[in-house]
Design a protein around this motif. Structure first.
Motif, short mmCIF file in Angstrom:
data_model
loop_
_atom_site.label_atom_id
_atom_site.label_comp_id
_atom_site.label_asym_id
_atom_site.label_seq_id
_atom_site.Cartn_x
_atom_site.Cartn_y
_atom_site.Cartn_z
N GLU A 71 41.37 36.87 35.96
CA GLU A 71 41.65 37.09 37.38
C GLU A 71 40.46 37.75 38.07
O GLU A 71 40.13 37.40 39.22
CB GLU A 71 42.90 37.96 37.55
CG GLU A 71 44.18 37.24 37.18
CD GLU A 71 45.41 38.11 37.36
OE1 GLU A 71 45.29 39.26 37.86
OE2 GLU A 71 46.50 37.64 36.99
N GLN A 73 37.35 37.47 37.14
CA GLN A 73 36.29 36.45 37.23
C GLN A 73 36.57 35.48 38.37
O GLN A 73 35.66 35.13 39.12
CB GLN A 73 36.17 35.69 35.91
CG GLN A 73 35.00 34.73 35.87
CD GLN A 73 33.67 35.44 36.06
OE1 GLN A 73 33.36 36.38 35.35
NE2 GLN A 73 32.87 34.99 37.01
N SER A 74 37.83 35.07 38.54
CA SER A 74 38.18 34.18 39.65
C SER A 74 37.91 34.84 40.99
O SER A 74 37.41 34.21 41.92
CB SER A 74 39.66 33.78 39.57
OG SER A 74 39.89 33.01 38.44
N TRP A 75 38.26 36.13 41.09
CA TRP A 75 38.01 36.87 42.32
C TRP A 75 36.51 36.94 42.62
O TRP A 75 36.09 36.71 43.75
CB TRP A 75 38.61 38.27 42.20
CG TRP A 75 38.37 39.14 43.40
CD1 TRP A 75 39.03 39.08 44.60
CD2 TRP A 75 37.38 40.16 43.53
NE1 TRP A 75 38.52 40.03 45.45
CE2 TRP A 75 37.51 40.71 44.82
CE3 TRP A 75 36.42 40.68 42.66
CZ2 TRP A 75 36.69 41.74 45.27
CZ3 TRP A 75 35.62 41.70 43.12
CH2 TRP A 75 35.75 42.23 44.41
N ASP A 77 34.22 34.85 41.56
CA ASP A 77 33.76 33.51 41.91
C ASP A 77 34.09 33.18 43.36
O ASP A 77 33.26 32.64 44.09
CB ASP A 77 34.40 32.46 40.99
CG ASP A 77 33.89 32.54 39.57
OD1 ASP A 77 32.85 33.19 39.32
OD2 ASP A 77 34.54 31.95 38.68
N SER A 78 35.30 33.53 43.81
CA SER A 78 35.69 33.24 45.19
C SER A 78 34.86 34.07 46.18
O SER A 78 34.52 33.60 47.25
CB SER A 78 37.18 33.49 45.41
OG SER A 78 37.48 34.86 45.35
N ARG A 79 34.56 35.30 45.80
CA ARG A 79 33.72 36.14 46.66
C ARG A 79 32.31 35.58 46.77
O ARG A 79 31.74 35.55 47.86
CB ARG A 79 33.63 37.57 46.11
CG ARG A 79 34.66 38.49 46.66
CD ARG A 79 34.51 39.87 46.08
NE ARG A 79 33.40 40.64 46.61
CZ ARG A 79 33.41 41.31 47.75
NH1 ARG A 79 34.46 41.28 48.51
NH2 ARG A 79 32.37 42.00 48.13
N SER A 80 31.75 35.12 45.67
CA SER A 80 30.39 34.61 45.73
C SER A 80 30.33 33.33 46.55
O SER A 80 29.37 33.11 47.28
CB SER A 80 29.82 34.40 44.32
OG SER A 80 30.49 33.38 43.64
N ARG A 81 31.37 32.49 46.47
CA ARG A 81 31.42 31.29 47.31
C ARG A 81 31.52 31.69 48.78
O ARG A 81 30.84 31.15 49.62
CB ARG A 81 32.60 30.39 46.93
CG ARG A 81 32.36 29.57 45.70
CD ARG A 81 33.41 28.49 45.56
NE ARG A 81 34.76 29.00 45.54
CZ ARG A 81 35.43 29.39 44.46
NH1 ARG A 81 34.85 29.32 43.29
NH2 ARG A 81 36.66 29.84 44.55
N GLY A 82 32.37 32.67 49.06
CA GLY A 82 32.54 33.14 50.43
C GLY A 82 31.27 33.76 50.97
O GLY A 82 30.90 33.54 52.12
N THR A 84 28.24 33.06 50.05
CA THR A 84 27.27 31.98 50.26
C THR A 84 27.54 31.28 51.58
O THR A 84 26.62 31.03 52.35
CB THR A 84 27.34 30.97 49.09
OG1 THR A 84 27.10 31.67 47.88
CG2 THR A 84 26.32 29.88 49.25
#
Length: 99
Positions: A71, A73-75, A77-82, A84
């Motif tokens: 969870e 790691q998913s958070w 990943d979503s933060r890094s996409r956001g 970017t």
């Protein structure tokens, strides 16, 4: 008397495969490790739960909590996409201002 393993010992050995979790991401991490992974203080962990959407901890016992590494790691990943996407928008806005 010899030091031969008994039938009980032979039948109850644990292989390395059965002793490790099926996925490293399924393990539970404690607050200190979470803070270390994120590069923040222990107190900031709870602030980020409220303000940044960090996943809630799982209650492990009467006085202990932990987080599923998957969870977290998913958070991340979503933060890094956001981040970017936000950085791209800011760059575009800055470029418009410079024209």
């Amino acid at each position: 008397m010899t030091n031969q393993p008994t039938a009980l010992h032979a039948n109850h050995s644990i292989s390395a495969e059965s002793a490790t979790p099926s996925s490293v991401h399924d393990r539970i991490i404690r607050k200190k490790e979470l803070a270390l992974i994120l590069g923040i203080s222990d107190a900031t962990v709870y602030r980020w739960i409220k303000s940044e959407g960090l996943p809630e901890p799982i209650k492990l016992g009467s006085n202990s909590v932990g987080w599923k590494l998957s969870e977290v790691q998913s958070w991340l990943d979503s933060r890094s996409r956001g981040l970017t996407i936000n950085n791209a928008k800011k760059s575009a806005q800055t470029a418009e201002k410079l024209k």
